[in-house]
Scaffold this motif. Structure first.
Motif, PDB file in Angstrom:
ATOM      1  N   ARG A  46     -11.014  -3.997  -2.958  1.00  0.00           N
ATOM      2  CA  ARG A  46      -9.587  -4.139  -3.206  1.00  0.00           C
ATOM      3  C   ARG A  46      -9.253  -5.535  -3.674  1.00  0.00           C
ATOM      4  O   ARG A  46      -9.818  -6.474  -3.139  1.00  0.00           O
ATOM      5  N   HIS A  74       6.489   4.453 -14.862  1.00  0.00           N
ATOM      6  CA  HIS A  74       5.123   4.857 -15.221  1.00  0.00           C
ATOM      7  C   HIS A  74       4.953   4.738 -16.732  1.00  0.00           C
ATOM      8  O   HIS A  74       5.790   5.234 -17.489  1.00  0.00           O
ATOM      9  N   GLN A 133       0.680  13.812  -9.860  1.00  0.00           N
ATOM     10  CA  GLN A 133       1.594  14.931 -10.112  1.00  0.00           C
ATOM     11  C   GLN A 133       1.938  15.026 -11.608  1.00  0.00           C
ATOM     12  O   GLN A 133       1.966  16.110 -12.187  1.00  0.00           O
ATOM     13  N   ILE A 141       3.798   1.553  -1.304  1.00  0.00           N
ATOM     14  CA  ILE A 141       4.310   1.708  -2.674  1.00  0.00           C
ATOM     15  C   ILE A 141       3.212   2.295  -3.576  1.00  0.00           C
ATOM     16  O   ILE A 141       3.444   3.222  -4.341  1.00  0.00           O
ATOM     17  N   GLU A 142       1.989   1.751  -3.413  1.00  0.00           N
ATOM     18  CA  GLU A 142       0.863   2.254  -4.210  1.00  0.00           C
ATOM     19  C   GLU A 142       0.624   3.729  -3.976  1.00  0.00           C
ATOM     20  O   GLU A 142       0.356   4.485  -4.902  1.00  0.00           O
ATOM     21  N   GLU A 147       2.752   5.960  -3.126  1.00  0.00           N
ATOM     22  CA  GLU A 147       3.804   6.730  -3.808  1.00  0.00           C
ATOM     23  C   GLU A 147       3.506   6.803  -5.307  1.00  0.00           C
ATOM     24  O   GLU A 147       3.612   7.863  -5.926  1.00  0.00           O
ATOM     25  N   LEU A 148       3.101   5.651  -5.869  1.00  0.00           N
ATOM     26  CA  LEU A 148       2.804   5.616  -7.314  1.00  0.00           C
ATOM     27  C   LEU A 148       1.617   6.521  -7.642  1.00  0.00           C
ATOM     28  O   LEU A 148       1.661   7.290  -8.599  1.00  0.00           O
ATOM     29  N   GLU A 149       0.565   6.443  -6.822  1.00  0.00           N
ATOM     30  CA  GLU A 149      -0.632   7.268  -7.070  1.00  0.00           C
ATOM     31  C   GLU A 149      -0.288   8.750  -6.987  1.00  0.00           C
ATOM     32  O   GLU A 149      -0.770   9.553  -7.774  1.00  0.00           O
ATOM     33  N   GLU A 189       2.611  10.117  -7.634  1.00  0.00           N
ATOM     34  CA  GLU A 189       3.374  10.487  -8.832  1.00  0.00           C
ATOM     35  C   GLU A 189       2.470  10.564 -10.061  1.00  0.00           C
ATOM     36  O   GLU A 189       2.637  11.443 -10.898  1.00  0.00           O
ATOM     37  N   ILE A 190       1.504   9.646 -10.149  1.00  0.00           N
ATOM     38  CA  ILE A 190       0.576   9.667 -11.294  1.00  0.00           C
ATOM     39  C   ILE A 190      -0.183  10.995 -11.301  1.00  0.00           C
ATOM     40  O   ILE A 190      -0.325  11.658 -12.316  1.00  0.00           O
ATOM     41  N   VAL A 247       0.004  -0.380 -10.002  1.00  0.00           N
ATOM     42  CA  VAL A 247      -1.252   0.244 -10.439  1.00  0.00           C
ATOM     43  C   VAL A 247      -1.442  -0.047 -11.924  1.00  0.00           C
ATOM     44  O   VAL A 247      -0.560   0.239 -12.732  1.00  0.00           O
ATOM     45  N   LEU A 299       0.821  -1.213   0.000  1.00  0.00           N
ATOM     46  CA  LEU A 299       0.000   0.000   0.000  1.00  0.00           C
ATOM     47  C   LEU A 299       0.855   1.263   0.000  1.00  0.00           C
ATOM     48  O   LEU A 299       0.522   2.256  -0.648  1.00  0.00           O
TER      49      LEU A 299
END
Lengths: 285, 355
Positions: free
Chosen positions: B183, B278, A217, A207-208, A210-212, A214-215, B239, A205
């Motif tokens: 989830r 990404h 941003q 990691i998620e 952080e990814l969310e 960045e997405i 993701v 979570l």
């Protein structure tokens, strides 16, 4: 409406504890939640009224001390009348508070009974489980009911603590104590497994999150520099997704903290049993 | 640089300076700043289908987000963004962007509702495509059992180009979204309708033999865009989103009625050595119903709404506040007349600072 509330309570509980409590328990939790809110609101109204009455009493005393001119007398009479009205209102609030508290006690007692019943049955299921998976599921269920009990009941301490966390009793023999130690060790192993799983989930979570972030941003930058669409209706990555991950992190985090707390209780119980065995001159090897 | 752009630039820096770094100008206000700076190579600055002009550029983006300390069931965000694109040789395409945003949300037990607004000004040194974009909307969502929710959005928007009315419009849009998010799954179905009233007149067509001539009418152009979309996502330490959208744009201006299929893929994952990857791919397949002589649109902005794109980037935190990023983006437009298809590649490398 009632069915809807039941379902909603169930969802809330699943989200909070990660385990599906039986519907009746969920409804009681819901009821206790709303009663708690009501009590808080009535108590706050009552405190306000009490303060106003106190202020009035001071004014009345001052007026009495000043003497009884015609204006003073009229003022005093008005104040006394208002004070009497406030006092009546206070009485009504006190009655409401007492009846709400009674309802809370009743709901709490029902919840305590249900939780105790379930805790007892799942605690038995933990010790009689034939596979590790069964034991884990039973322990998870036990913890969910225990969590519900601790969080929502206002009554006496749990009756079934001993089912899960064995304690040294004065009449226990060395072999009884050794058996209890084995049970504690088994439960600790399962708790460690649950804890490891929760840690893995938390890690994923984080990691998620952080990814969310960045997405989000990157989407903002893309939009700002017009690289892509000018108009982005309906296609913007949502802040809600990020918030959802954050609330999930909060939930797993608190579940992990709870597991750690139970582990620490187990460790305490273990220490006291070890001391008792030594007092009895036993050998733990 | 025009006086106006210079003025706005100076104002921006005064504003930034006054805000300071993570300033606690009031103890109950949280302020977050983010600054990113990158160097890029653009192989088609003007998005032209022929005679590409390439150039190196520097891009700076600054964002300021202010979050007052409000009750738990309320969220309030006020933000400002500044973007600058500075070309090494093609100075006339130097760009500055200012944008402000406001977002308010109240969250109740079974519902949430809120308001949001955005304003943006874009200035390009050559002054040919400067615009103002305003948007304000409201939304309400209801949360049901089994991770299901429904959300409705209503929005008003305006696009206003300086010195030209060709692509100026007022739009109203409504969206309904059904979400199912147990989830790790995420599933959405969306329906939206957008009505645009343009300032410029609509075209009519006159046919003479095999030829079609466009003539201006006395009626303003009016478009209604309807879209139905679905999104499937999976989150488990990574993701992934897969998107599809069917769009029908119905216009009273000849040549502007089209069907479009949008396919999208978004994927983000953490790699070893703290690197995040990404990827984004968005393919738009547009078919115009009425065939016209070229161009289908003479306005770049209008065609940009039909851009396909691919975006791959790698990010890596260096410290808690500093992050490095390299990226590659490709944008293209698939015309029915292949000779008019353009593509644009952008390679970039830079840093982002949070403070």
């Amino acid at each position: 409406m009632r069915r809807f509330l039941r379902a909603l309570a169930l969802v809330t509980v699943i989200l909070l504890f990660g385990f599906e409590l039986e519907p009746e328990v969920s409804v009681l939790i819901r009821e206790l939640q709303s009663l708690n809110q009501k009590i808080a609101s009535v108590q706050s109204q009552k405190a306000k009224l009490e303060q106003r009455l106190e202020e009035m009493a001071q004014k009345i005393d001052e007026l009495k001390a000043k003497g009884h001119g015609p204006i003073g007398r009229a003022q005093l009479e008005r104040l006394l009348k208002n004070a009497a009205e406030l006092s009546d209102q206070l009485g009504v609030l006190e009655q409401e508070l007492s009846s709400t508290k009674q309802k809370e006690e009743e709901a709490s007692a029902k919840l305590a009974n249900l939780c105790n019943k379930n805790m007892e049955s799942y605690a038995n299921a933990v010790s009689s489980a034939s596979t590790k998976e069964q034991a884990k599921n039973a322990l998870e269920a036990y913890l969910a009911y225990r969590n519900a009990y601790d969080k929502w009941t206002i009554l006496k301490p749990r009756e079934t603590k001993e089912f899960l966390i064995p304690h040294a009793e004065p009449h226990d023999s060395t072999s009884d104590l050794k058996r209890k130690l084995e049970t504690i060790d088994d439960i600790q192993r399962i708790l460690n497994q649950l804890s490891d799983e929760a840690k893995k989930q938390l890690n994923a979570l984080v990691i998620e999150r952080e990814l969310e972030k960045e997405i989000l941003q990157k989407a903002e930058l893309k939009r700002m520099f017009d690289d892509g669409e000018i108009e982005t209706f309906g296609s913007t990555p949502s802040l809600a997704q990020l918030k959802r991950v954050e609330s999930e992190i909060e939930r797993v985090d608190s579940w992990l903290a709870y597991l750690e707390q139970v582990k620490s209780e187990l460790a305490d119980a273990r220490s006291s049993i070890v001391i008792r065995v030594k007092e009895l001159g036993g050998d733990l090897k | 640089m025009s006086e106006r752009v210079r003025g706005i630039l100076i104002f921006s820096f005064i504003l930034l300076a006054s805000m300071g770094a993570r300033a606690s100008f009031a103890s109950n206000v949280e302020v977050n700043n983010e600054l990113s700076l990158d160097a890029a190579y653009d192989d088609n600055v003007t998005k032209s289908y022929t005679d590409h002009i390439s150039d190196e550029l520097a891009r700076l983006a600054y964002s300021l987000m202010v979050q007052p300390n409000v009750p738990e069931n309320v969220s309030l965000n006020v933000g400002y963004g500044l973007g600058i694109k500075k070309y090494l040789s093609q100075f006339e395409y130097d760009t500055i962007i200012h944008q402000g945003l406001f977002n308010f949300q109240y969250t109740g037990e079974h519902m949430y509702a809120g308001l949001d607004a955005q304003a943006r000004y874009r200035g390009i040194r050559n002054g040919l495509r400067n615009y103002r974009w305003l948007q304000a909307g409201s939304f309400v969502g209801f949360l049901f059992e089994n991770y299901t929710s429904i959300r409705a959005d209503a929005e008003l928007a305006s696009l206003d180009f300086e010195g030209s009315d060709y692509f100026d419009y007022w739009a109203q849009a409504y969206e309904l979204k059904l979400e199912y998010k147990p989830r790790p799954i995420l599933f959405e179905i969306t329906a939206n309708i957008e009505e645009r009233d343009y300032k410029r007149p609509a075209y009519d067509a006159e046919f003479s033999g095999d030829e079609t001539f466009l003539i201006l009418t006395n009626n303003p152009r009016h478009d209604v865009k309807t879209a139905f979309g679905t999104k499937f996502g999976w989150r488990d330490g990574f993701v992934i989103n897969v998107l599809y959208q069917a769009v029908i744009n119905s216009s009273n201006s000849y040549g502007r009625t089209f069907f479009e299929h949008d396919f999208g893929f978004e994927g983000s994952t953490a790699l070893p050595w703290k690197i995040n990857l990404h990827t984004l791919a968005l393919f738009k397949l547009r078919t115009h119903i009425q065939k016209t002589l070229l161009p289908q649109s003479s306005v770049l902005e209008e065609e940009e709404e039909g851009l396909s794109e691919m975006d791959i980037s790698l990010t890596r935190p260096i410290t808690d506040w500093l992050q490095a990023e390299i990226g590659y983006q490709r944008y293209w437009q698939a015309y029915e007349y292949h000779k008019l298809e353009f593509y644009k590649n952008l390679f970039s490398a830079g840093f982002a600072v949070k403070f």
